[in-house]
Design an enzyme around this catalytic site. Structure first.
Site, PDB file in Angstrom:
ATOM      1  N   TYR A   1      81.774  10.618  73.328  1.00 18.48           N
ATOM      2  CA  TYR A   1      81.899   9.572  74.328  1.00 18.48           C
ATOM      3  C   TYR A   1      83.239   8.859  74.160  1.00 18.48           C
ATOM      4  O   TYR A   1      83.522   8.286  73.105  1.00 18.48           O
ATOM      5  CB  TYR A   1      80.777   8.549  74.205  1.00 18.48           C
TER       6      TYR A   1
ATOM      7  N   PRO B   1      66.367   8.229  82.849  1.00 14.76           N
ATOM      8  CA  PRO B   1      65.162   7.847  83.589  1.00 14.76           C
ATOM      9  C   PRO B   1      65.422   7.558  85.059  1.00 14.76           C
ATOM     10  O   PRO B   1      64.500   7.635  85.871  1.00 14.76           O
ATOM     11  CB  PRO B   1      64.673   6.599  82.850  1.00 14.76           C
ATOM     12  N   LEU B   2      66.676   7.235  85.407  1.00 16.03           N
ATOM     13  CA  LEU B   2      67.006   6.944  86.806  1.00 16.03           C
ATOM     14  C   LEU B   2      67.587   8.167  87.524  1.00 16.03           C
ATOM     15  O   LEU B   2      68.101   8.050  88.633  1.00 16.03           O
ATOM     16  CB  LEU B   2      67.981   5.764  86.891  1.00 16.03           C
ATOM     17  N   ALA B   3      67.507   9.328  86.875  1.00 19.02           N
ATOM     18  CA  ALA B   3      67.884  10.595  87.508  1.00 19.02           C
ATOM     19  C   ALA B   3      69.297  10.552  88.085  1.00 19.02           C
ATOM     20  O   ALA B   3      69.515  10.821  89.267  1.00 19.02           O
ATOM     21  CB  ALA B   3      66.876  10.975  88.601  1.00 19.02           C
TER      22      ALA B   3
ATOM     23  N   GLY C   1      71.038   8.216  88.949  1.00 18.05           N
ATOM     24  CA  GLY C   1      71.241   7.194  89.974  1.00 18.05           C
ATOM     25  C   GLY C   1      70.365   7.340  91.191  1.00 18.05           C
ATOM     26  O   GLY C   1      70.281   6.421  92.015  1.00 18.05           O
TER      27      GLY C   1
ATOM     28  N   LEU D   1      67.258   7.149  91.348  1.00 21.85           N
ATOM     29  CA  LEU D   1      66.154   6.193  91.273  1.00 21.85           C
ATOM     30  C   LEU D   1      66.631   4.790  90.924  1.00 21.85           C
ATOM     31  O   LEU D   1      65.851   3.953  90.497  1.00 21.85           O
ATOM     32  CB  LEU D   1      65.131   6.671  90.238  1.00 21.85           C
TER      33      LEU D   1
ATOM     34  N   GLY E   1      67.690   2.529  92.949  1.00 21.08           N
ATOM     35  CA  GLY E   1      67.373   1.530  93.964  1.00 21.08           C
ATOM     36  C   GLY E   1      68.563   1.099  94.779  1.00 21.08           C
ATOM     37  O   GLY E   1      68.431   0.329  95.726  1.00 21.08           O
TER      38      GLY E   1
END
Length: 346
Positions: free
Chosen positions: A55, A207-209, A211, A213, A215
């Site tokens: 990173y 967990p938000l795939a 972006g 998920l 929102g």
């Protein structure tokens, strides 16, 4: 903050972990801000900090090292090695030579005398598992690492690694780090049950795939600026994904829960998942995700999610990360073709 034991390591970890992939270039280059975010997470009860030697070309490990100086005993420090961030084949992978060099470099950047969880970022098709496990076991015996794990391993390699460790008398991989979200449920078929069978801890990321998920409107998503094709709904797969996200958003709205909170809570629900890695880019995103860290979804809500995206389903099959690389049997045609033989004639 809920705590869970990380497989058989004996380490108690928060069910939410802080990922640092969005710190440093090219996303958040404000070093003071990212140091502050790490300390905010620790104060909120997050005790797992996950990073990687690649990173920001090592800069993010230095950020983490600075941030945890007054909190080292409170933190389960996890880093990764082996990913192909450079073209030099001798500065990647899982050869004993690189394993030793990688841990020494990470220890310097992290400003610590040991790493709690040292993770192989992807399976190395060029190095035998016996060689890798031997090197990692030596590091553990020397006290430089407390435990070691792997990331994005194919299920057959998870099993093979456990078998090799037992057969050859090595310490074994204690954890798997894998992508898991409502839109990426392939793990539920084999990887997660296999990890449970071997008593492994699982750290899940994404967990938000990417972006989907989050929102936010797709056009506002930061990732769209780097790869516009990721959210191009003229692509049939992306169009289908957008439809599913819209249905999930309705479920979340009816439950009075923001979609990203529901998405992250979903991943914490699976009994194989030890800790879910969140990847905030800004202090606001961090605070928002911390606020949802204790959310528990009801069975009715989980049933509604299953009805939209069935268990074991991979909604975006082409969405692969740098760690998910195909084996040589797929990428090298020579391994699939028999040369130098005459074709038979009838």
């Amino acid at each position: 903050m809920e705590r869970r034991y990380l497989g058989a390591t004996g380490m108690s970890v928060s069910a939410t972990a802080l990922g640092t992939a969005n710190f440093g270039p090219p996303t958040n280059t404000d070093r003071a801000e990212t140091v502050g975010m790490i300390r905010t997470a620790i104060e909120a009860g997050i005790n797992v900090i996950d990073t990687s030697d690649g990173y920001g070309d090592g800069e993010v490990e230095m950020i983490v090292g600075e941030a945890i100086q007054d909190h080292r005993d409170d933190v389960v420090l996890a880093t990764k090695f082996g990913a192909p961030f450079v073209d030099d084949p001798n500065r990647q992978g899982a050869s004993p030579r690189w394993v030793r060099r990688a841990v020494e470099a990470s220890l310097r950047r992290l400003r610590t005398d040991h790493i709690d969880l040292f993770q192989l970022a992807r399976y190395d098709w060029n190095t035998g598992l016996d060689e890798t496990l031997s090197a990692l076991t030596d590091l553990q015996s020397a006290g430089l690492i407390r435990a070691f794990g792997h990331s994005s391993f194919p299920v057959e390699k998870i099993v093979e690694a456990q078998w090799v460790a037992e057969r050859r008398g090595h310490a074994r991989f204690a954890t798997e780090q894998a992508r898991y979200s409502i839109l990426h449920r392939e793990l539920e078929t084999a990887v997660l049950p296999t990890a449970q069978r071997y008593g492994m801890g699982v750290l899940s990321y994404g967990p938000l795939a990417n972006g989907w998920l989050s929102g936010r409107a797709l056009a506002e998503n930061l990732r769209a600026k780097f790869d516009p094709s990721m959210f191009d709904t003229t692509d049939p797969a992306n169009a289908r994904c957008a439809e599913l996200v819209a249905e999930l958003a309705k479920v979340a709205e009816a439950a009075g829960i923001p979609l990203p909170h529901m998405a992250t809570a979903f991943t914490r629900t699976h009994p194989a998942i030890t800790s879910v890695i969140i990847g905030p880019r800004t202090p606001h995103q961090l605070q928002d995700q911390i606020a949802a860290s204790d959310l528990v979804l009801t069975d009715d809500l989980l049933d509604a999610i299953d009805a939209i995206v069935a268990p074991g389903t991979e909604v975006i099959p082409g969405d692969t990360s740098i760690y998910r690389t195909s084996p040589p049997s797929i990428t090298d045609p020579a391994q699939r073709r028999r040369h130098g033989q005459r074709s038979s004639k009838t």
